[in-house]
Design an enzyme around this catalytic site. Structure first.
Site, PDB file in Angstrom:
ATOM      1  N   ARG A 304      -3.230  -5.089   5.119  1.00 41.50           N
ATOM      2  CA  ARG A 304      -2.889  -4.383   3.871  1.00 41.50           C
ATOM      3  C   ARG A 304      -2.606  -5.373   2.731  1.00 41.50           C
ATOM      4  NH1 ARG A 304      -1.764   0.892   1.952  1.00 41.50           N
ATOM      5  NH2 ARG A 304      -1.874   1.979   3.942  1.00 41.50           N
ATOM      6  N   GLU A 705       6.009   4.977  -0.499  1.00 39.05           N
ATOM      7  CA  GLU A 705       6.031   3.529  -0.679  1.00 39.05           C
ATOM      8  C   GLU A 705       5.700   3.030  -2.092  1.00 39.05           C
ATOM      9  OE1 GLU A 705       3.338   3.449   2.758  1.00 39.05           O
ATOM     10  OE2 GLU A 705       4.325   1.575   3.285  1.00 39.05           O
TER      11      GLU A 705
HETATM   12  N1  MTE Z   1      12.928   7.300   2.088  1.00 42.21           N
HETATM   13  C1  MTE Z   1      14.090   7.399   2.774  1.00 42.21           C
HETATM   14  N2  MTE Z   1      15.099   8.095   2.243  1.00 42.21           N
HETATM   15  N3  MTE Z   1      14.245   6.802   3.987  1.00 42.21           N
HETATM   16  C2  MTE Z   1      13.240   6.058   4.552  1.00 42.21           C
HETATM   17  O1  MTE Z   1      13.396   5.518   5.652  1.00 42.21           O
HETATM   18  N4  MTE Z   1      10.932   5.201   4.330  1.00 42.21           N
HETATM   19  C3  MTE Z   1       9.877   4.832   3.391  1.00 42.21           C
HETATM   20  C4  MTE Z   1       9.539   6.007   2.468  1.00 42.21           C
HETATM   21  N5  MTE Z   1      10.746   6.540   1.895  1.00 42.21           N
HETATM   22  C5  MTE Z   1      12.001   5.935   3.838  1.00 42.21           C
HETATM   23  C6  MTE Z   1      11.898   6.604   2.597  1.00 42.21           C
HETATM   24  C7  MTE Z   1       8.642   4.422   4.053  1.00 42.21           C
HETATM   25  S1  MTE Z   1       8.501   2.835   4.588  1.00 42.21           S
HETATM   26  C8  MTE Z   1       7.580   5.264   4.210  1.00 42.21           C
HETATM   27  S2  MTE Z   1       6.135   4.757   4.901  1.00 42.21           S
HETATM   28  C9  MTE Z   1       7.667   6.673   3.809  1.00 42.21           C
HETATM   29  O2  MTE Z   1       8.916   7.013   3.242  1.00 42.21           O
HETATM   30  C10 MTE Z   1       7.407   7.533   5.051  1.00 42.21           C
HETATM   31  O3  MTE Z   1       7.515   8.877   4.789  1.00 42.21           O
HETATM   32  P1  MTE Z   1       6.334   9.718   4.108  1.00 42.21           P
HETATM   33  O4  MTE Z   1       5.072   9.328   4.793  1.00 42.21           O
HETATM   34  O5  MTE Z   1       6.739  11.103   4.343  1.00 42.21           O
HETATM   35  O6  MTE Z   1       6.315   9.333   2.658  1.00 42.21           O
HETATM   36  N1  HPA Z   2       0.789   1.569   6.901  1.00 46.07           N
HETATM   37  C1  HPA Z   2       1.911   1.745   7.598  1.00 46.07           C
HETATM   38  N2  HPA Z   2       1.985   1.653   8.882  1.00 46.07           N
HETATM   39  C2  HPA Z   2       0.868   1.369   9.545  1.00 46.07           C
HETATM   40  C3  HPA Z   2      -0.328   1.162   8.886  1.00 46.07           C
HETATM   41  C4  HPA Z   2      -0.382   1.284   7.491  1.00 46.07           C
HETATM   42  O1  HPA Z   2      -1.413   1.122   6.840  1.00 46.07           O
HETATM   43  N3  HPA Z   2      -1.254   0.882   9.814  1.00 46.07           N
HETATM   44  C5  HPA Z   2      -0.600   0.905  10.985  1.00 46.07           C
HETATM   45  N4  HPA Z   2       0.669   1.205  10.833  1.00 46.07           N
HETATM   46 MO1  MOS Z   3       6.430   2.687   6.053  1.00 49.82          MO
HETATM   47  S1  MOS Z   3       6.471   0.635   5.981  1.00 49.82           S
HETATM   48  O1  MOS Z   3       4.705   2.708   6.356  1.00 49.82           O
HETATM   49  O2  MOS Z   3       7.167   2.981   7.538  1.00 49.82           O
END
Ligand code: MTE
Ligand code: HPA
Ligand code: MOS
Length: 773
Positions: A304, A705
């Protein structure tokens, strides 16, 4: 709609791992981690520990009933160390005792003799010694080698970013409860229930169908529990399997900080070439990723970084190579942005270097090179770009010219405080980069009282995904939200899930919920059509009523559900969603890996104190590409949280390992995270409304993210503030910009790179101002 957890959260009633009532007879685990970073175990003496009160058994690798291996992508990570240790804190033994105090007391009595081996903490040193996790990879577009000759300006440099603690409020942990016939029920604070299930099956020697991983919610994951919940779950499950007793281990904060991996530090080299009109013609980058002692998710994170190495800019000639370097740190892992932020920092550094050298503002180069729809990324995908729209709207809406004027005015009249500004445009690809992970399932049951239970593979970790799933079900079924309940995430109900990660959880699981509910509605319409003597096409359901030919009938949701049951029509559906049209060929490094990109622009404005080196975040003003947000409250929360976490990484969070590979920033007293005073005084968030269709759930683009990367702007804003005070400063691109580094930069002169300010700072300040005016 409010987050459905808000009520139980503020009342302290939400259930986390540590709130689960204990079953009588529960035992407690604690891990003994290696005291040194690299070496060969000579002797391990457990006798004193085993004699401690309450100790039931101490597990070592010899007690592992399955395979002593938990590595997901590369099988290079033992559950318990055998003969070698590769990082400080690497689990060597697992003590199980009657109380957690007794388990931890016994851990302290374990003694181990380890013959030390050389320790590598720096990825460039690992590179020099050929220590790699996987083969290097290169993304390439055009031909940089010939493009340099067309460039008027060429700049080279180095950029470094440090790691970051996840600092989820709930630490890692698991609770394993043996069931009949060797099955195990596991509560685990994990983003990846299936990953835990797999790791447990493998290390305990059980089948996946014997392992029910059940997750209610996490007190945060941030990527740290995508893979690294596996270890603790596997240890508890192993002990429960062997001892036939429930076993729990919830790490304390210092254990968690010492034993788990963090965001990957990167060290990178860049070379950037521009033509007379400031078009970036060529870009080369080499990334040295500090992977830590084993692969964990590093190969995917590294990938990534390459995908995001040109961020939101179109550059026709790109060569970017990444090395995943094996060091003797805890295995680094997923962290919000997943390698993307590290790549994006480097291109921003390159642009800033060019701008500073040319004596212009970086935003001139940024604006000139934003991508447009149809532009190709180095990996072959064509952009559907909102970059200009976000940038222009942010400039106009927040009156960038006025902000600039105010800053210039402030800086001209203030000697000891300076302001700095930076723009941070973002572009983040949505989908797991590993194509096969882009699938999800949902199981929807309509009960005969008209209430609905929804199970998916999504894990709630504070990001609000359960609320979004509930909205999808209520909307498609056209019923009141309080009829719908989100069930826990269980591997017995939903199989083979991807972790909740990559910001894709709501899209993937939401689409599956949408499909399941749509199918149930279809069946209900057939039932209604039969009762009302019309064709099913003429029926629709709205607000819990059945409509036929546009007219409301006297059939309501409850009656219809009961009628379907009476007619023996299934009121349950299990649906499977696989993201269409994505593909990637890793041998060519070309394809279409992302469903879509999320764009945005932030204007970041800071004030520094030139005597103390401290700073304040004044404002972060954002125009963000939501598509059409299905839940603006939750999405704003994600953006605010992402910004603060991003600027924490860029400004104050400083992970320190000593030469021996020991973590020195091992507690909240030595590792500073943003608190309420570090939050920008103003965070403005304006949605960019877009007409285009996209593949997001209800066109509501993923938001988890991408906002973290707005925080990168804080680094460059601080840098600009320092240069307003000391234009001579040649500041290395070395994040985070801690107050210490900032202070050194303020008083740096070209001849003597890091003079300490004298005790009499005021005199020094006066001298510098005299020189600079
Ligand atoms: N928000 C909160 N409150 N707590 C979390 O642990 N994780 C982040 C983001 N926002 C997180 C967060 C990360 S690393 C990711 S990948 C996404 O939430 C995952 O959730 P989603 O796929 O529903 O956005
Ligand atoms: N994002 C987050 N987590 C992952 C990914 C990615 O692209 N690929 C494998 N695990
Ligand atoms: Mo988020 S770093 O893809 O859990």
């Amino acid at each position: 709609m409010k987050n459905i957890d808000s009520r139980t959260h503020v009342r302290g009633e939400s259930v986390y791992l540590d709130d689960i009532p204990l079953i009588q007879g529960t035992l407690f685990g604690a891990a003994f981690g290696s005291p040194i970073a690299h070496g060969i175990i000579k002797t391990l003496d457990l006798s004193a520990a085993a004699a401690m009160p309450g100790v039931v058994k101490i597990f070592t690798y010899e007690d592992v009933t399955g395979e002593n291996q938990i590595g997901g992508i590369v099988p290079d990570e033992p559950l318990l160390a055998e003969h070698h240790v590769h990082f400080c804190g690497m689990p060597i033994a697992f003590v199980v005792a009657e109380t957690d105090d007794e388990a931890r007391a016994a851990v302290k009595r374990i003694t181990v003799e380890i013959e030390p081996l050389p320790v590598i903490t720096d990825p460039r040193e690992a590179y020099a010694q050929g220590e790699f996790i996987i083969r290097p990879r290169t993304h390439k577009l055009g031909e940089t080698t010939t493009a340099w000759s067309q460039c008027t300006h060429i700049f080279e440099g180095r950029a470094d970013t440090n790691g970051q603690e996840h600092l989820y409020i709930e630490t890692q942990g698991a609770y394993a409860i043996p069931q009949e016939n060797n099955a195990i029920k596991l509560y685990s604070s994990t983003q990846g229930p299936t990953a835990v299930q797999r790791a447990v099956a493998r290390s305990s020697g059980l089948h996946m169908h014997q392992i029910d991983v059940d997750v209610t919610r996490l007190g945060g994951g941030f990527g740290g529990k995508e893979d690294q919940a596996n270890m603790w779950a596997a240890l508890c499950a192993l002990a429960a399997h062997v001892l036939h007793k429930p076993v729990k281990y919830a790490l304390n904060r210092m254990e968690d900080m010492a034993m788990t991996g963090k965001r990957h530090p990167y060290s990178s080299d860049f070379k950037i070439g521009l033509d007379n009109d400031l078009n970036i013609l060529a870009y080369e980058a080499t990334f040295y990723q500090n992977a830590g002692a084993s692969a964990d998710l590093s190969p995917a994170v590294m990938e990534r970084t390459l995908f995001h190495c040109t961020s939101t800019y179109f550059i026709p000639n790109v060569t970017a190579t990444a090395y995943s370097c094996r060091t003797h740190l805890p295995p680094n892992t997923a962290f919000r942005g997943f390698g993307g932020p590290q790549g994006m920092f480097v291109i921003e550094a390159a642009i800033t270097k060019a701008a500073e050298s040319l004596g212009i503002d970086a935003s001139v180069i940024q604006a000139k090179n934003l991508n447009k729809t149809g532009d190709e990324f180095a990996y072959g995908q064509k952009a559907v770009s909102e970059a200009h729209a976000c940038w222009n709207k942010a400039n106009e809406l927040y009156d960038l010219e006025a902000i600039r004027d105010n800053i210039a005015k402030f800086n001209s009249v203030n000697l000891l405080y300076k302001k700095g500004l930076a723009l941070m445009p973002i572009c983040f690809g949505i989908s797991f980069t590993n194509t096969r992970m882009n699938q999800a399932r949902a199981l929807v049951h309509v009960y005969t009282d008209g209430s609905v239970g929804v199970s998916t593979g999504a894990v709630e970790m504070g990001q609000g995904v359960n609320t979004k799933m509930l909205q999808v079900a209520a909307h498609v079924l056209s019923i009141q939200p309080d009829r719908v309940k989100l069930q826990t995430t269980s591997t017995y109900r939903i199989a083979n899930t991807s972790p909740s990660a990559a910001s894709a959880t709501a899209d993937l699981n939401g689409k599956a919920v949408q499909m399941a509910c749509t199918e149930i509605v279809r069946r209900l319409k057939v039932v209604a059509a039969g009762e009302l003597n019309v064709s099913a096409e003429e029926i629709f359901l709205k607000d819990e009523w059945v409509y036929a030919n546009g007219e409301r009938t006297d059939w309501n949701w409850n009656q219809l559900v009961m009628e379907a049951f009476t007619k023996r029509v299934s009121l349950s559906e299990h649906a499977h969603y696989a993201t269409p049209d994505i593909h990637y060929d890793a041998s060519e490094e070309k394809g279409h890996p992302f469903t879509y990109h999320v764009y945005g622009t932030a204007i970041v404005d800071v004030t520094i104190d030139c005597l103390r080196g401290t700073y304040e975040m004044e404002s972060v003003k954002v125009v963000h590409d939501f598509g059409v947000s299905m839940n603006p409250l939750i999405d704003r929360g994600q953006i605010e949280g992402g910004i603060v976490q991003g600027l924490g990484w860029m400004t104050m969070e400083e992970i320190v390992f000593d030469q021996a590979g020991r973590l020195r920033s091992n507690a909240l007293s030595t590792y500073k995270v943003p608190d309420i005073y570090s939050v920008p005084k103003e965070i403005a968030i304006e949605p960019l409304k877009t007409e285009q269709d996209n593949l997001a759930i209800f066109r509501s683009k993923a938001v988890g993210e991408p906002p973290l990367m707005y925080g990168i702007g804080a680094y460059f804003a601080l840098r600009n503030a320092v240069r307003a005070f000391n234009p001579m400063a040649t500041i290395p691109f070395d994040a985070p910009m801690t107050p210490e580094k900032l202070l050194l930069a303020l008083y740096q002169s070209p001849t003597a790179p890091h003079p300490m300010p004298s005790a009499n700072g005021e005199t020094e300040v006066a001298q510098h101002l005299a020189v600079n005016s």
